[in-house]
Design a protein around this motif. Structure first.
Motif, PDB file in Angstrom:
ATOM      1  N   ASP A 206       0.839  -1.198   0.000  1.00 55.95           N
ATOM      2  CA  ASP A 206       0.000   0.000   0.000  1.00 55.95           C
ATOM      3  C   ASP A 206       0.881   1.258   0.000  1.00 55.95           C
ATOM      4  OD1 ASP A 206      -2.361   1.663   0.417  1.00 55.95           O
ATOM      5  OD2 ASP A 206      -1.707   1.836   2.513  1.00 55.95           O
ATOM      6  N   GLN A 207       1.892   1.258   0.835  1.00 59.45           N
ATOM      7  CA  GLN A 207       2.701   2.458   1.029  1.00 59.45           C
ATOM      8  C   GLN A 207       3.858   2.602   0.036  1.00 59.45           C
ATOM      9  OE1 GLN A 207       2.118   5.014   3.170  1.00 59.45           O
ATOM     10  NE2 GLN A 207       0.191   4.004   3.687  1.00 59.45           N
TER      11      GLN A 207
ATOM     12  N   THR B 153      20.689  -0.369   4.785  1.00 56.50           N
ATOM     13  CA  THR B 153      21.378   0.231   3.625  1.00 56.50           C
ATOM     14  C   THR B 153      22.812  -0.250   3.440  1.00 56.50           C
ATOM     15  OG1 THR B 153      21.934   2.148   4.979  1.00 56.50           O
ATOM     16  CG2 THR B 153      19.952   2.307   3.621  1.00 56.50           C
TER      17      THR B 153
ATOM     18  N   LYS C 135       1.681   8.696  -3.786  1.00 52.56           N
ATOM     19  CA  LYS C 135       0.375   8.230  -3.317  1.00 52.56           C
ATOM     20  C   LYS C 135       0.419   6.764  -2.921  1.00 52.56           C
ATOM     21  CE  LYS C 135      -2.542  11.360  -6.052  1.00 52.56           C
ATOM     22  NZ  LYS C 135      -2.519  12.358  -5.002  1.00 52.56           N
ATOM     23  N   SER C 136      -0.336   6.456  -1.887  1.00 58.20           N
ATOM     24  CA  SER C 136      -0.473   5.053  -1.492  1.00 58.20           C
ATOM     25  C   SER C 136      -1.482   4.388  -2.435  1.00 58.20           C
ATOM     26  CB  SER C 136      -0.984   4.961  -0.055  1.00 58.20           C
ATOM     27  OG  SER C 136      -2.324   5.403   0.002  1.00 58.20           O
TER      28      SER C 136
ATOM     29  N   ARG D 194       6.508   8.681   3.711  1.00 54.08           N
ATOM     30  CA  ARG D 194       6.781   8.746   2.260  1.00 54.08           C
ATOM     31  C   ARG D 194       7.284  10.130   1.879  1.00 54.08           C
ATOM     32  NH1 ARG D 194       2.086   8.278  -0.108  1.00 54.08           N
ATOM     33  NH2 ARG D 194       0.870   7.474   1.640  1.00 54.08           N
TER      34      ARG D 194
ATOM     35  N   PRO E  18      14.020   1.600  -0.930  1.00 52.86           N
ATOM     36  CA  PRO E  18      13.154   1.737  -2.112  1.00 52.86           C
ATOM     37  C   PRO E  18      12.760   3.209  -2.341  1.00 52.86           C
ATOM     38  CG  PRO E  18      11.971   0.684  -0.290  1.00 52.86           C
ATOM     39  CD  PRO E  18      13.381   0.882   0.170  1.00 52.86           C
ATOM     40  N   ASP E  19      12.501   3.546  -3.613  1.00 51.48           N
ATOM     41  CA  ASP E  19      11.961   4.877  -3.894  1.00 51.48           C
ATOM     42  C   ASP E  19      10.522   4.903  -3.402  1.00 51.48           C
ATOM     43  OD1 ASP E  19      14.301   5.598  -5.188  1.00 51.48           O
ATOM     44  OD2 ASP E  19      13.619   4.652  -7.056  1.00 51.48           O
ATOM     45  N   LEU E  20      10.133   6.017  -2.813  1.00 56.29           N
ATOM     46  CA  LEU E  20       8.793   6.054  -2.222  1.00 56.29           C
ATOM     47  C   LEU E  20       7.828   6.860  -3.104  1.00 56.29           C
ATOM     48  CD1 LEU E  20       9.942   6.521   1.459  1.00 56.29           C
ATOM     49  CD2 LEU E  20       9.052   4.448   0.403  1.00 56.29           C
ATOM     50  N   PRO E  21       6.634   6.317  -3.287  1.00 55.25           N
ATOM     51  CA  PRO E  21       5.665   6.979  -4.176  1.00 55.25           C
ATOM     52  C   PRO E  21       4.933   8.131  -3.466  1.00 55.25           C
ATOM     53  CG  PRO E  21       4.705   4.996  -3.267  1.00 55.25           C
ATOM     54  CD  PRO E  21       6.105   5.076  -2.701  1.00 55.25           C
TER      55      PRO E  21
ATOM     56  N   GLY F 116       2.131   6.753   7.349  1.00 60.83           N
ATOM     57  CA  GLY F 116       2.628   6.324   6.032  1.00 60.83           C
ATOM     58  C   GLY F 116       2.883   7.516   5.125  1.00 60.83           C
ATOM     59  N   SER F 117       1.935   8.433   5.132  1.00 64.35           N
ATOM     60  CA  SER F 117       2.037   9.589   4.250  1.00 64.35           C
ATOM     61  C   SER F 117       3.248  10.456   4.632  1.00 64.35           C
ATOM     62  CB  SER F 117       0.739  10.379   4.350  1.00 64.35           C
ATOM     63  OG  SER F 117       0.865  11.599   3.701  1.00 64.35           O
TER      64      SER F 117
ATOM     65  N   ARG G  82      22.136  -2.674   0.666  1.00 63.89           N
ATOM     66  CA  ARG G  82      20.852  -2.507  -0.036  1.00 63.89           C
ATOM     67  C   ARG G  82      20.481  -1.028  -0.124  1.00 63.89           C
ATOM     68  NH1 ARG G  82      18.509  -7.058   3.864  1.00 63.89           N
ATOM     69  NH2 ARG G  82      19.580  -5.621   5.233  1.00 63.89           N
ATOM     70  N   ASP G  83      19.904  -0.628  -1.241  1.00 59.78           N
ATOM     71  CA  ASP G  83      19.323   0.712  -1.329  1.00 59.78           C
ATOM     72  C   ASP G  83      17.927   0.696  -0.709  1.00 59.78           C
ATOM     73  OD1 ASP G  83      21.471   1.762  -2.581  1.00 59.78           O
ATOM     74  OD2 ASP G  83      20.454   2.248  -4.475  1.00 59.78           O
TER      75      ASP G  83
END
Lengths: 248, 457
Positions: free
Chosen positions: A13-14, B431, B442-443, B412, B437-440, B408-409, B434-435
């Motif tokens: 979801d996130q 890290t 919007k969920s 991100r 993750p890129d965060l979006p 979460g918001s 490992r990198d």
């Protein structure tokens, strides 16, 4: 018509909304009436695996409340489905709990075992390696693990074999764990990274363009390793491949 | 030392960890080939599991039956409630016979009880006669594997040890040459020894006899050359009937090394003419394990080591990283029963991939027990990485959807705003290697509320 719910694990979801989007689009194109209960959060697996199952009562009950009214619950994550199926014995086994535990499915298992889909008319012209999610494979019986002696089968492979122009590559250690393991990935960081590097190497040596899986958590870990090493190999969730161009 | 710390040390030597991974995996592959030759393999596993379930449910009955038959056969039986009692009993027997030099074939139980150092402190020389055991005895190390105790040693290192202890040529690490040197060395010990100690693979209740399997014949050599044989067995080594050996022997060697059968399968029923035969039956925590429903199936174990060979964590962290006489997955469910605080990190030294349970010839649900032990260890307050605050926060967020969404918001947003380098310093455990993750923006839920329902309707 069966009413199915989409269970989207918290991190999908996130962090990976595109995986859940691909899943819901795919299921809708197949004609399913899919609902995403919007107050869902997490199944509680990270807490349970960390040894704090005793803290999970509310989380588990809330999970069941979200999904009890549906005929089936589908999720693009074998690991989270496995957690509900295998570990939700710590809460009182009411009819709702039993119903959800008996009707929750990992996406590929649902497509194979329930919808009995044989062909997708999907095209994905790439070299792809399957990374088996341990919890799908050994926990949900979605394929025959290499340890077990008997007839070979694999739900994810059967589905991918129907995709046009997709070349499957097969690493020698067919179902070696990637080393993610939830909190293991940070508690045992050194082992986790080493396992992940070895697993990525298995696919890179076969010139795989993509590593795919029924679990985005394994792929998140592998993706982190691939990116830090500037690898040409990428990860993609199986739902994203199957949702490429469905013409059902 | 907790497992992650020891494992990290082992992993620093990349060529060695790669070599170890490959060497141990090779044995798993041999097991696969051997198992595939048996069409009824899975049925055999079912039988083995069922026999063990029955056995441990009536362990008292079978143990007493074994004792009676064994006594009738002329075997002397001793009971030891713990490691210390076991060691005292063994020393007492040796002392009565004025034994000064003991040849021992491989027995994980005597490792568990720390018998060697105990006897050595009493002035008795103990010579481990299994080649791998002798190697680590020279190196003053513990076994790193229950079937291949020196699997962590390269042949060059063994050459060096033999040069020091057996005066072999310096730099000669030819396995045949070294084995021959060990053979000559051990022959002398066998001929001089005045007692032999062995383990027990299977003790048969209906006959009062027991079986010891080896590949080197060292158990037989010791037992037949000395006037005193002491065999140590855990209470779970019992099987009800001789016919059950047909199930277990077929599974054991194939699972352990990929052999159809071990080179030597020695059956002992009574003392040799003029010799004495003692069996020490040891509990040492096993009956406590038997009393715990979630964990009693661990007593099915026949010590084949297949779970070690298949375990991706064991292969990359080495047997010594577990700090217990039985390493790997099975050791991680046995050791917390002995000392949950000392071994608290072991049930967490697993991804719960389940390969151990799938490979296990007696179908122990190892991964499920690892999960259960995690809960017990946390309840007891021994969790190696205390996460109480994080867990409580997680629990709160997962129980309150709005909090979950806001958290979460914000995360991100932070993930997108702050430079990667800064974020990396907060999450070094992730890290390093490992990198993030890129965060979006919007969920999925955001997307669904905007698009999902529309497209659906």
């Amino acid at each position: 018509m069966a009413r199915v719910a989409l269970f989207v694990p918290c991190y999908i979801d996130q962090v990976y909304p595109q995986v859940a989007i691909a899943t819901i689009e795919l299921l809708q194109k197949l004609g399913l009436d899919v609902v995403y209960p919007t107050n869902q959060t997490c199944c509680g697996q990270p807490i349970g695996n960390a040894g704090y199952e005793c803290e999970l009562n509310d989380v588990a009950h809330r999970f069941i409340d979200q999904f009890e009214e549906f005929d089936a619950v589908i999720s693009p994550s074998g690991s989270c489905v496995h957690f509900v199926k295998a570990q939700y014995s710590f809460i009182n086994q009411s009819d709702s709990v039993k119903h959800v535990r008996n009707h929750i499915y990992e996406l590929c298992d649902y497509l194979t075992n329930i919808l009995n889909i044989k062909n997708f008319n999907t095209r994905f012209p790439h070299r792809v390696g399957i990374h088996y999610s341990c919890h799908s494979l050994r926990g949900l019986d979605s394929g025959k693990p290499s340890e077990i002696i008997g007839e070979d089968y694999s739900n994810i492979q059967s589905l991918l074999e129907t995709v046009q122009d997709l070349t499957l590559v097969h690493p020698e250690r067919k179902d070696e764990c990637c080393g993610f393991g939830g909190t293991f990935s940070v508690d045992e960081s050194a082992v986790s990274v080493k396992m992940g590097q070895d697993r990525c190497g298995d696919f890179e040596n076969l010139d795989a363009e993509y590593i795919t899986s029924t679990d985005m958590s394994c792929l998140m870990h592998l993706d982190g390793i691939l990116k830090q090493a500037n690898s040409k190999t990428q990860v993609i969730h199986v739902a994203e491949i199957l949702n490429q161009t469905v013409t059902s | 030392m907790h497992h992650p710390v020891a494992a990290e040390k082992f992993i620093q030597d990349t060529p060695r960890v790669n070599w170890h991974n490959k060497a141990v995996w090779y044995v798993r592959e041999k097991r696969d080939k051997a198992a595939q030759d048996i069409p009824e393999w899975e049925q055999l596993r079912d039988y083995a599991s069922a026999i063990k379930t029955d056995t441990i449910s009536k362990l008292d009955k079978y143990l007493i039956e074994f004792e009676q038959r064994a006594i009738e056969n002329g075997i002397k039986i001793h009971w030891a409630k713990d490691a210390d009692t076991h060691n005292k009993i063994v020393h007492g027997i040796l002392d009565t016979h004025q034994s000064r030099l003991v040849v021992k074939s491989k027995s994980m139980l005597t490792e568990e009880c720390g018998l060697n150092p105990y006897l050595e402190a009493k002035g008795i020389e103990v010579v481990d006669t299994d080649l791998g055991e002798r190697v680590i005895q020279f190196a003053k190390e513990d076994p790193s594997h229950i079937v291949m105790p020196a699997i962590h040693k390269k042949k060059e290192e063994i050459g060096e040890l033999f040069y020091e202890h057996l005066e072999t040529e310096k730099g000669n690490d030819d396995p045949n040459y070294l084995t021959e040197a060990a053979r000559h060395h051990l022959r002398k010990k066998f001929l001089k020894a005045d007692a032999a100690i062995t383990g027990v693979n299977f003790a048969i209740a209906e006959t009062g006899g027991f079986v010891v399997v080896t590949n080197e014949g060292n158990a037989d050599m010791g037992v037949n050359l000395t006037p005193l044989h002491i065999a140590s067995m855990g209470i779970e080594k019992i099987i009800p009937k001789a016919e059950h050996l047909g199930v277990f022997l077929r599974l054991l060697a194939r699972s352990a090394t990929g052999q159809p059968i071990t080179t030597y399968t020695s059956h002992f029923h009574k003392p040799r003419e003029g010799a004495q035969l003692h069996v020490v039956i040891v509990d040492n925590g096993r009956s406590r394990q038997l009393g715990q429903e979630d964990f009693r199936r661990s007593l099915h174990c026949i010590r084949c080591g297949a779970c070690m060979n298949t375990c991706p964590v064991y292969r990359r962290s080495g047997g010594h990283s577990y700090g217990y006489s039985v390493p790997g997955p099975i050791g991680s469910i046995l050791s917390p029963n002995m000392d949950p605080e000392k071994h608290a990190s072991l049930p967490f030294a697993s991804t719960l991939c389940g390969s151990c349970s799938a490979v296990c010839p007696v179908k122990i649900d190892v991964d499920k027990q690892l999960y259960k032990w995690r809960q017990v260890i946390t309840e007891k307050g021994f969790a190696p990485n205390k996460k109480t605050l994080t867990i409580r926060l997680g629990k709160f967020a997962f129980s309150h959807p709005l909090t979950f969404r806001i958290f979460g918001s914000l995360s991100r947003k932070a993930g997108r705003i702050f430079p990667k380098k800064l974020l990396n310093t907060f999450f070094t455990k992730w890290t390093t290697g490992r990198d993030l993750p890129d965060l979006p923006k919007k969920s999925f839920r955001d997307w669904y509320l905007k698009n999902g329902i529309d497209s659906h309707d």
